[in-house]
Design an enzyme around this catalytic site. Structure first.
Site, short mmCIF file in Angstrom:
data_model
loop_
_atom_site.label_atom_id
_atom_site.label_comp_id
_atom_site.label_asym_id
_atom_site.label_seq_id
_atom_site.Cartn_x
_atom_site.Cartn_y
_atom_site.Cartn_z
CD GLU A 190 23.15 -14.63 -20.21
OE1 GLU A 190 24.19 -14.56 -19.53
OE2 GLU A 190 22.60 -13.65 -20.74
CD1 TRP A 220 17.64 -10.05 -18.14
CD2 TRP A 220 15.70 -11.09 -17.81
NE1 TRP A 220 17.91 -11.25 -17.56
CE2 TRP A 220 16.74 -11.92 -17.35
CE3 TRP A 220 14.38 -11.54 -17.73
CZ2 TRP A 220 16.51 -13.18 -16.78
CZ3 TRP A 220 14.15 -12.79 -17.17
CH2 TRP A 220 15.20 -13.59 -16.70
CE LYS A 278 25.76 -16.45 -16.48
NZ LYS A 278 25.63 -15.41 -17.50
CD GLN A 279 21.04 -16.61 -15.94
OE1 GLN A 279 22.06 -16.73 -16.58
NE2 GLN A 279 20.48 -15.45 -15.68
#
Lengths: 765, 765
Positions: B484, B356, B596-597
């Site tokens: 994630e 993505w 994580k992000q």
């Protein structure tokens, strides 16, 4: 419950019988007609070979191999090693030839096929009449049994009667190590030593990775006609000879086999050979007839003590005896370090691994019939404590984390979503200690090995759990409860509840030790470097444990957010969608309020008396319609609840399923082996379900009930050196002391003494 | 952010330079000095061979192979097939011998090593002085570049100067198909055809499973001394010859190589050979010098249009030019059906798959510099719509589900927890259409292919979501958002928000079609059997979408239950624990409030103007301290937010990381290849971050700011056929129309027209 019986065996109170061969059920029958004696097990395959669908399976408890995933997952804490109970040696290897034609029921013409397994003797008997292409007719009877006294010993009898001719039959008997382990399509044995002399045919097997040593040998006990020609091959030893049949005269061929192992991979092959050979030489004078007689005596004694008799329901009678028989065959505590694979010794599914089923489903049967065996199961967990400590470290935790699946104590489940998220294998060990000690009062075990296990489990539970800072409460995040259809949830009610019980029980044990054996306690805590602060922390965790519960409805929430999950009408799921694991997209299973098996109901069963009847009813009413019973462990628990709640129809439906799960192949997977740990629950279905026994309080409780169409039923239990018999008919229950000291119990709400006169009680409506 | 730079290259505004060989950085340098031209890429390995650590990697965009898991997972909807961009042919194969000694920098003595890659020409140049065991000193210069005009063409130049002797050098040049694909330790090529005549050395490769056909050939453009001895081996063609060096005189050896493919596995090997040979014959008169000149002209034109100039920060200047150069090398829309692998053509990590990242991180760069290339990326998703429809079916859903990772359109991610739970690959395709059309107004695309994709995506989203009956609201259960580190959650805010936007946008597109092209709309809906009821249902789902949000704090909840998760102080995690994926137990990662992000921040970026500055500040303040930035995509987004929120220090720290992630090997994995899709975000860091551009409203917005220690910076964008230049210094910003029609934009809150005179605006404090 969209489960439909597939019945093809005849109903009989003491046997299972197949009349007329059903080739389409070949492997189902192989499973059902399995024999075992804890040491070894053999599927009911055809001695003479069969080119049709078949799994020639012969397994020894605790004899395993390992498989490493070919593309291992690199993440930490994920096991890439599978231990599996490895297929060993076909000690029944037989080939029969008449006029150059081999017997093979997949091709040969035959009639009068009948196969039966007798629960009173443990003998499997199969007869048929074979008609060769040339028209020779022979009646054949194959019999076998495994000795319950000398566990390494098995017997085979082949009876041959020429019906319309006289002439020779060529027979080959062998000990065949070349059979495949079906799961991996591979053979795992080297056979360094073989011998054929003095009428003894012997071979040693060394498993390829683990280096298990196995001695296998046989002797033909009957006279044969002419010389025996020895056959020695790479993984085979045996002989070929002739029998000259005379029309109308039965010839019997008996063989004795010994399968010996110490289960110690460090043992030398030579030592194993020597010990196995010695045993074979020592036992070679045994006869089929006498040994079968001994077996019958063994089973007689067993049934005298453990039979569950049901009058007025032949199917249930057969089912419950089959379950009891298979349980006893599989495990009775004679092998050091053994456990109970979920398929026993009857197939390769689940790799012969033991699961939490042992503590949660099997243990009650042993606690109330064979406490020594029960203790041996707990000792398995003590012996494998080092592996559990190591596993906890792999998971970045302290203490002991018990494996989801294991043979040797190491985690053998390679699916992280189970192996890393399911904590019930660990809490169920603590529960098992609690339950065992409550019934047996075995403080010797508790204050030594038991408490050490408990302390290490508490350490694990303290390190795996986390605080929710917003609520200042403690719980378990990213877990899977017993219900495997809700993955990676937070604060699964079962997990949290059981963890709390574990902390509290452990602290109680330490308090008891303080009174009874303070020095032992101090020594233990010092040895394990367990400080007062650590103990205080556990108390704190227990008192802050999150237990998701809706006070308005009285329903425990299976995990946080469960009540908000999308609803699915499980009755509307098409029957062809089952099993969902293989017909639904994997993720789809996990995003509904559907459950695979009891979870909230599970802890309400384990600590039954901590909950009111109303609470149980409320939670049963909520969760039962959401339960798909895709686990074979599921229906029995529901049967017990339904019986307690007076839901007679449901209770019986679930009972039937649990009791005849394999006989009627409800899950269509009996071919893979018998659901040993599930059928353990069939015993609970009678004792806890209809008998209404509860064993989680200070005193035993009985609230008997009976299905409407039964005339009567009867069972016995052992309770603290006393033997009690419970007999129930449609009018009343009678509970009587058969042996030992009188027992005070709560019968239908009244505290009463059970003595040799027996007492009569009303039954629950 | 516990990320530490590991800088060893020299700083230069237009080059990267390694002075003195760092053998410990061998593979890092190979990645950094990679060349590509979209068609093919080649790592910066040593032409002459190297026995030390090296990945001789030469990849062609869209040339892939497949790998099936050896122990496939049997659950439905789990992919067991990995597609990977396969290593192809070493067209730079060179061996150099002097006096029987081979050049190998792992063993040979050498000095004066310098390697540099020039962004103005795309030429990689490496020089060194080799001193043989016998004392011969030779200065060697290896150069190479890939033609940006004829994408199949590459050039190599080897310059040799004997410094202290005269004598022969033996040289072998080849086209080597025998190199290994490193990930699988295997070669995937058969070479059915080879030829060496008329000075052309040619070989064909057929990949073993997919049957991709590749023609590779070369010609030596320079005179050599004496005969060329041909070498034809199984997967190799080339020649050996001598150069007689004269002390002090430079000899140059130029070679031209052609790597031709149609990327069509159905193409015949013969046809590919014929076409490749024709191309080689046609181009064989090209010279190194002239072609390099063309390349320089190409890059000059590119930089004129696309350069981001930074004054006062040489590291940032080098970093941003490196990123821009690598982006342009990797993808510029010349290959039909190509996409952007997350490592471009520079390594094998992530198997060369597209994620993505393409739509979310790379597309803005293309939309604002090369709309044709942007459209080609969207067309990739249209071409692979059949695979997306099929994937949705595998997941028991309708419509189109786009893969997490892909080369050929099929799902190539074998981790179900990503492939089955992450929906953002699908919603980001819808987002990309929306963004592309908003900027380009390309209704031709939108009303044909775009709307068809949108409809199929809505179908998928409608079928994958579920209703919470208790709340009568709609959402997504068992999902993983962009973050994630939170797996299998319910109602991930990003997922739900983006699904709602997708429904609403699709319905808006249909409404627009109703006005503009009603017949086209009717035809489309008929063709796709899309009923008014279905459209009404989508409206209903959108309006009932669950968007977890705490009105008291103004914080969007990343998923239901996130606020209750155990807290972890990410600054207290020891630096040696990183990367957590490999040092923490897998399950441990998923049970904290650590992310994580960006996830909530992600949709607040994509739809920036839908949220107030205060809302952005609140959510940034909540989520940034919980973000571990273990994804290389993470820092850039935070830099943009920090710039908007006036957090200058943080903005610059994140900017630095994002811009020099590979040059300074922040994640210590540049050896595996360059983070192409992450460095795409470096462009966003300048344009959206410091430039303060916003493109999600009806008009472009600029709110420029500048880091305190920069003197100035400057960038250009293409907007609807107009080219705008933004120049910012510490006093003011100047925005000027360079080409096309004037553009009305919102500059620092004021609607203003940008024309050729330019306009001056204050900068944000």
């Amino acid at each position: 419950m969209a489960k439909i019986a597939d019945q093809y065996l005849l109903i009989d109170p003491w046997k299972i019988i197949e009349e007329g061969y059903r080739s389409d059920k070949s492997e189902v029958s192989e499973s059902l007609f399995s024999l075992s004696n804890e040491h070894m097990g053999v599927r009911g395959y055809f001695d003479e070979g069969y080119s049709g669908s078949s799994l020639v399976g012969c397994y020894l408890n605790g004899i395993y191999e390992e498989h490493f995933l070919k593309e291992p997952v690199a993440y930490k804490g994920i096991s890439n090693r599978i231990c599996f109970m490895v297929n060993t040696v076909n000690w029944l290897y037989t080939r029969i030839e008449v006029g150059g034609e081999s017997l093979d029921l997949n091709h040969s013409r035959f009639s009068n096929f009948r196969r039966e397994l007798d629960f009173k003797t443990g003998e499997l008997r199969r007869e048929l009449v074979w008609k060769t292409e040339k028209g020779c007719e022979i009646k054949l009877v194959f019999s076998r049994f495994l000795s319950m006294q000398t566990k390494e010993m098995g017997f085979q009898r082949i009876s041959l009667t020429a019906l319309n001719f006289s002439g020779p039959v060529s027979i080959t008997l062998g000990m065949d190590f070349s059979i495949q382990h079906e799961t991996y399509g591979q053979n795992f044995w080297d056979c360094p030593q073989k011998a054929a002399h003095d009428g003894l045919y012997t071979i040693s097997g060394v498993s390829q990775n683990i280096r298990h040593k196995l001695f296998a040998g046989f002797k033909i006990l009957s006279e044969v006609d002419g010389e025996k020609a020895s056959i020695v091959e790479d993984r085979f030893v045996g002989c070929r000879f002739a029998l000259n049949l005379v029309q109308g005269q039965e010839r019997r061929l008996d063989r004795l086999a010994i399968l010996y192992t110490t289960r110690d991979p460090a043992e030398s092959a030579e030592a194993t050979w020597a010990q196995g050979m010695a045993l074979l030489e020592q036992r070679q004078t045994s006869s089929y007839h006498d040994s079968l007689h001994c077996n019958a005596a063994y089973w007689q004694k067993f049934w005298d003590k453990s039979d569950i008799a049901v009058e007025g329901d032949p199917e249930a009678q057969q089912g419950i005896r089959f379950c009891t028989f298979q349980m006893q065959q599989t495990y009775r505590g004679v092998i050091d370090g053994a456990n109970i694979g979920s398929k026993g010794l009857t197939g390769e599914a689940y790799n012969g691994n033991a699961f939490w089923d042992t503590e949660t489903y099997c243990l009650p049967y042993y606690i109330f019939s064979n406490p020594t065996a029960a203790k041996a199961l707990l000792d398995f967990r003590y012996k494998t404590l080092p592996q559990a400590l190591s596993r906890a470290k792999d998971l970045d935790c302290s203490g002991a984390c018990y494996p989801v699946a294991t043979i040797d104590g190491e985690e053998s489940c390679t699916l992280w979503q189970h192996a890393s998220l399911q904590l019930q294998p660990t809490t169920s060990v603590a529960y098992a200690i609690w339950h065992y000690v409550k019934i047996t009062q075995d403080n010797d075990f508790l204050f030594t090995r038991g408490v050490e296990i408990l302390l290490q489990i508490c350490r694990f539970l303290a390190s795996r759990g986390q605080w929710s800072p917003r609520r200042n409460k403690f719980g378990y995040y990213a877990v899977m409860g017993p219900d495997e259809f809700q993955m990676m949830v937070n604060n699964n009610c079962y997990t949290n509840f059981m963890a709390r019980q574990t902390f509290l029980y452990t602290l109680q044990v330490l308090a008891d030790m303080q009174s009874l054996c303070p020095e032992q306690k101090t020594g233990l805590l010092e040895r394990l470097a367990c400080t007062p602060d650590e103990l205080a922390a556990w108390q704190n965790l227990a008192s802050h444990m999150i237990i998701p519960y809706d006070p308005e409805t009285g329903v425990y929430e299976q995990h946080e957010g469960f009540f908000d999950l999308p609803h699915i009408d499980i009755d509307a799921i098409p029957v062809e969608d089952f099993p969902l694991y293989y017909n639904w997209s994997y993720d789809r299973i996990y995003r509904n309020d559907m459950i695979k098996q009891p979870d909230v109901l599970m802890f309400m069963f384990l600590y039954n008396q901590s909950f009111s009847r109303e609470a149980k009813r409320t939670n049963y009413d909520y969760y039962e319609p959401r339960c798909i019973h895709e686990s074979s462990l599921s229906p029995s628990l529901h049967s017990i609840f339904a019986a307690e709640l007076g839901l007679k129809l449901e209770a019986y439906e679930f009972f039937k399923f649990a009791t005849r799960i394999d006989l009627d192949n409800y899950n269509r997977n009996t071919a893979e082996g018998i659901h040993i740990t599930s059928i353990a629950a069939a015993w609970m279905n009678v004792v806890y379900g209809y008998g209404g026994m509860r064993s989680d309080g200070d005193r035993l409780v009985f609230n008997p009930t009976i299905p409407p169409h039964w005339q009567a039923y009867r069972f016995q239990i052992v309770y603290r050196n006393s033997t009690l018999q419970v007999s129930v008919d449609q009018k009343q229950a009678c509970i009587r002391l058969l042996d030992g000291d009188p027992v005070t119990a709560v019968i239908c709400g009244e505290v009463r003494e059970i003595n040799r006169n027996g007492l009569v009680s009303p039954i629950q409506p």
